[in-house]
Design a protein around this motif. Structure first.
Motif, PDB file in Angstrom:
ATOM      1  N   GLN A  10      -8.246  17.456  18.028  1.00 33.81           N
ATOM      2  CA  GLN A  10      -7.559  18.369  16.758  1.00 33.81           C
ATOM      3  C   GLN A  10      -5.925  18.628  17.274  1.00 33.81           C
ATOM      4  N   GLU A  11      -5.936  18.737  18.742  1.00 33.32           N
ATOM      5  CA  GLU A  11      -4.473  19.032  18.846  1.00 33.32           C
ATOM      6  C   GLU A  11      -3.529  17.791  18.762  1.00 33.32           C
ATOM      7  N   ASN A  12      -4.038  16.843  18.679  1.00 35.00           N
ATOM      8  CA  ASN A  12      -3.192  15.734  18.471  1.00 35.00           C
ATOM      9  C   ASN A  12      -2.893  15.432  16.822  1.00 35.00           C
ATOM     10  N   LEU A  13      -3.701  15.978  16.267  1.00 36.86           N
ATOM     11  CA  LEU A  13      -3.495  15.462  14.733  1.00 36.86           C
ATOM     12  C   LEU A  13      -2.019  15.981  14.086  1.00 36.86           C
ATOM     13  N   ALA A  14      -1.572  16.751  14.548  1.00 34.15           N
ATOM     14  CA  ALA A  14      -0.209  17.047  14.189  1.00 34.15           C
ATOM     15  C   ALA A  14       0.904  15.771  14.696  1.00 34.15           C
ATOM     16  N   VAL A  15       0.684  15.301  15.616  1.00 35.60           N
ATOM     17  CA  VAL A  15       1.442  14.246  16.255  1.00 35.60           C
ATOM     18  C   VAL A  15       1.451  13.047  15.187  1.00 35.60           C
ATOM     19  N   TYR A  16      -0.021  12.666  15.003  1.00 36.50           N
ATOM     20  CA  TYR A  16      -0.165  11.561  13.903  1.00 36.50           C
ATOM     21  C   TYR A  16       0.449  11.858  12.677  1.00 36.50           C
ATOM     22  N   ALA A  17       0.340  13.065  12.098  1.00 41.40           N
ATOM     23  CA  ALA A  17       0.710  13.503  10.773  1.00 41.40           C
ATOM     24  C   ALA A  17       2.379  13.350  10.865  1.00 41.40           C
ATOM     25  N   SER A  18       2.932  13.600  11.867  1.00 39.65           N
ATOM     26  CA  SER A  18       4.535  13.374  12.005  1.00 39.65           C
ATOM     27  C   SER A  18       4.678  11.720  11.925  1.00 39.65           C
ATOM     28  N   GLU A  19       4.007  11.122  12.643  1.00 41.41           N
ATOM     29  CA  GLU A  19       4.032   9.647  12.652  1.00 41.41           C
ATOM     30  C   GLU A  19       3.883   8.967  11.326  1.00 41.41           C
ATOM     31  N   ALA A  20       2.840   9.377  10.606  1.00 41.91           N
ATOM     32  CA  ALA A  20       2.364   8.950   9.277  1.00 41.91           C
ATOM     33  C   ALA A  20       3.513   9.304   8.369  1.00 41.91           C
TER      34      ALA A  20
ATOM     35  N   THR B 276       0.775  -1.299  -0.131  1.00 43.67           N
ATOM     36  CA  THR B 276      -0.013   0.076  -0.141  1.00 43.67           C
ATOM     37  C   THR B 276       0.868   1.180  -0.046  1.00 43.67           C
ATOM     38  N   ALA B 277       0.269   2.416   0.289  1.00 41.43           N
ATOM     39  CA  ALA B 277       1.130   3.525   0.361  1.00 41.43           C
ATOM     40  C   ALA B 277       0.519   4.526   1.335  1.00 41.43           C
ATOM     41  N   ALA B 278       0.452   5.964   0.814  1.00 47.83           N
ATOM     42  CA  ALA B 278      -0.057   6.950   1.860  1.00 47.83           C
ATOM     43  C   ALA B 278      -1.396   6.588   2.895  1.00 47.83           C
ATOM     44  N   GLY B 279      -2.172   6.344   2.086  1.00 49.51           N
ATOM     45  CA  GLY B 279      -3.481   5.930   2.664  1.00 49.51           C
ATOM     46  C   GLY B 279      -3.311   5.038   4.064  1.00 49.51           C
ATOM     47  N   HIS B 280      -2.511   4.029   3.995  1.00 44.84           N
ATOM     48  CA  HIS B 280      -2.408   3.059   4.944  1.00 44.84           C
ATOM     49  C   HIS B 280      -1.459   3.577   6.039  1.00 44.84           C
ATOM     50  N   ALA B 281      -0.429   4.546   5.706  1.00 48.76           N
ATOM     51  CA  ALA B 281       0.453   5.082   6.429  1.00 48.76           C
ATOM     52  C   ALA B 281      -0.135   6.315   7.241  1.00 48.76           C
ATOM     53  N   ILE B 282      -1.310   6.766   6.574  1.00 46.34           N
ATOM     54  CA  ILE B 282      -2.130   7.965   7.352  1.00 46.34           C
ATOM     55  C   ILE B 282      -2.982   7.395   8.414  1.00 46.34           C
ATOM     56  N   ALA B 283      -3.381   6.140   7.907  1.00 47.41           N
ATOM     57  CA  ALA B 283      -4.392   5.431   8.598  1.00 47.41           C
ATOM     58  C   ALA B 283      -3.905   5.037   9.921  1.00 47.41           C
ATOM     59  N   TYR B 284      -2.687   4.287   9.819  1.00 46.60           N
ATOM     60  CA  TYR B 284      -2.141   3.467  11.072  1.00 46.60           C
ATOM     61  C   TYR B 284      -2.185   4.318  12.445  1.00 46.60           C
ATOM     62  N   PRO B 285      -1.732   5.719  12.435  1.00 45.78           N
ATOM     63  CA  PRO B 285      -1.786   6.330  13.805  1.00 45.78           C
ATOM     64  C   PRO B 285      -3.338   6.487  14.402  1.00 45.78           C
ATOM     65  N   LEU B 286      -4.113   6.378  13.455  1.00 43.78           N
ATOM     66  CA  LEU B 286      -5.592   6.158  14.023  1.00 43.78           C
ATOM     67  C   LEU B 286      -5.949   4.736  14.589  1.00 43.78           C
ATOM     68  N   GLY B 287      -5.084   4.012  14.201  1.00 41.62           N
ATOM     69  CA  GLY B 287      -5.420   2.655  15.063  1.00 41.62           C
ATOM     70  C   GLY B 287      -4.491   2.721  16.200  1.00 41.62           C
TER      71      GLY B 287
END
Length: 374
Positions: free
Chosen positions: A337-347, A254-265
């Motif tokens: 919303q304040e945690n989204l930047a952390v998720y973005a860095s991890e993704a 896979t690609a970016a979609g799964h990378a971006i989804a993983y922190p949500l899990g």
């Protein structure tokens, strides 16, 4: 002579059994003398009698939706007591991923740390049967397993041809009781596997064929399966779509979609399928300008018609998911919303997947997707 495409190696289960009621063939396949170790959840353990196993049977049914290292350790302890000839995964992707690792590690001196990454598994002595009870991850088809590291808040990926199943079973009757919400989210996840492989920088003509079959089946059958869980044709179609997606994961991934989804899990605790469903429309639209022709094929398969812009595509893809009654707003799933930047860095740091994406994404681009999905 110039080579037109990169070389790939394709691994598939040695035997694939498809059809209603086929789980009943497992007892004859394993034989009466075998010692069988079944991995399941408390729900999927209810299907064990349908396998008609006559030999010694041990069950480990404490696998959660997002299994971590402690889950694997507990399963290995149980397997070492059972000393099985056959390991059976009976469940969704989480169960099947743990089953792969148990099959290769229970009688080995290797640990999870030893085998993390590609092609580090020394071998396997135990037969492995994978029986899917959802249509989403396609884990029954592949050579990869993902386990959560709770300390790092990230997935540990293990990939090896030694983890391919001897037998994979796609029995649509096992998915009849999957709730509509889970059917919808896991179905979009199956589609995401196919679409992300199809539009991938590493895309390959052979894998494109499996991907096309997969996302076309999702377009044809997912809404039907959500509407009527006992629609055998639709359920079987979705299991095939999921299987094709699983084949795509091995040689292309896979690609970016799964990378971006993983922190949500890993961080938010969302089920894998739901996380991918929320992200899917946004990544599809982001990639459209650089994967125009292939994205148009996806849009056509999903019934969107002639899509001219990323904005149109995003609107149609979000509506496709919303019409399946998937709640697409991260804010409705407990995200802050304040945690989204952390998720973005991890993704963004997940280069294993992000580097496959057809369009380059910055941390700000990923944060923009999270904000748009919020």
């Amino acid at each position: 002579m110039r080579q037109m495409t990169a070389s790939i190696t394709l691994h598939q289960p040695r035997r694939l059994i498809v059809g209603a009621g086929t789980v009943g063939e497992i007892g004859d396949l394993v034989g009466a003398a075998s010692s069988v170790f079944v991995l399941a959840t408390p729900i999927t353990a209810g299907f064990i009698d349908r396998m008609r196993i006559r030999g010694k049977l041990e069950v480990f049914d404490a696998i959660p939706g997002e299994p971590d290292m402690a889950t694997l350790d507990a399963a290995l302890v149980s397997a070492r007591r059972a000393r099985p000839d056959v390991v059976i995964g009976l469940g969704g992707g989480s169960v099947l991923d743990v089953a792969k690792l148990v099959a290769v590690l229970w009688d080995s001196e290797q640990t999870l740390a030893d085998v993390a990454g590609p092609n580090k598994v020394a071998g396997r002595n135990t037969r492995l049967i994978q029986i899917a009870t959802t249509a989403g991850t396609g884990s029954e088809a592949g050579i990869r397993s993902l386990i959560t590291d709770p300390v790092k808040g990230a997935k540990v990926a293990v990939e090896s041809p030694h983890m391919i199943a001897d037998v994979a079973v796609l029995d649509p009757e096992l998915t009849f009781t999957v709730p509509p919400a889970v059917t919808a989210a896991t179905g979009v996840d199956a589609m995401a596997h196919c679409v992300e492989a199809f539009t991938n920088k590493r895309a390959h003509p052979m894998i494109d064929g499996f991907a096309r079959m997969g996302f076309r089946l999702v377009g044809k059958y997912l809404a039907r399966a959500v509407k009527d869980g006992s629609d055998t044709e639709a359920r079987e179609g979705m299991m095939l779509a999921s299987f094709y997606g699983g084949i795509c994961l091995g040689p292309v991934n896979t690609a970016a979609g799964h990378a971006i989804a993983y922190p949500l899990g890993t961080r938010l605790g969302l089920p894998h399928g739901l996380a991918n469903a929320i992200v899917f429309p946004h990544v599809l639209a982001f990639n459209q300008p650089v994967a125009t022709e292939k994205t148009a094929e996806v849009a056509d398969a999903l019934g969107f018609g002639d899509i001219r812009s990323p904005e149109q595509l995003l609107d149609n893809a979000c509506r496709f998911c919303a019409d399946l009654n998937i709640e697409m707003a991260l804010s409705k799933h407990g995200a802050s919303q304040e945690n989204l930047a952390v998720y973005a860095s991890e993704a963004h740091a997940n280069r294993r997947l992000m580097d496959n994406n057809p369009a380059d994404m910055s941390v700000d681009d990923i944060l923009g997707i999270y904000n748009a999905a919020y």
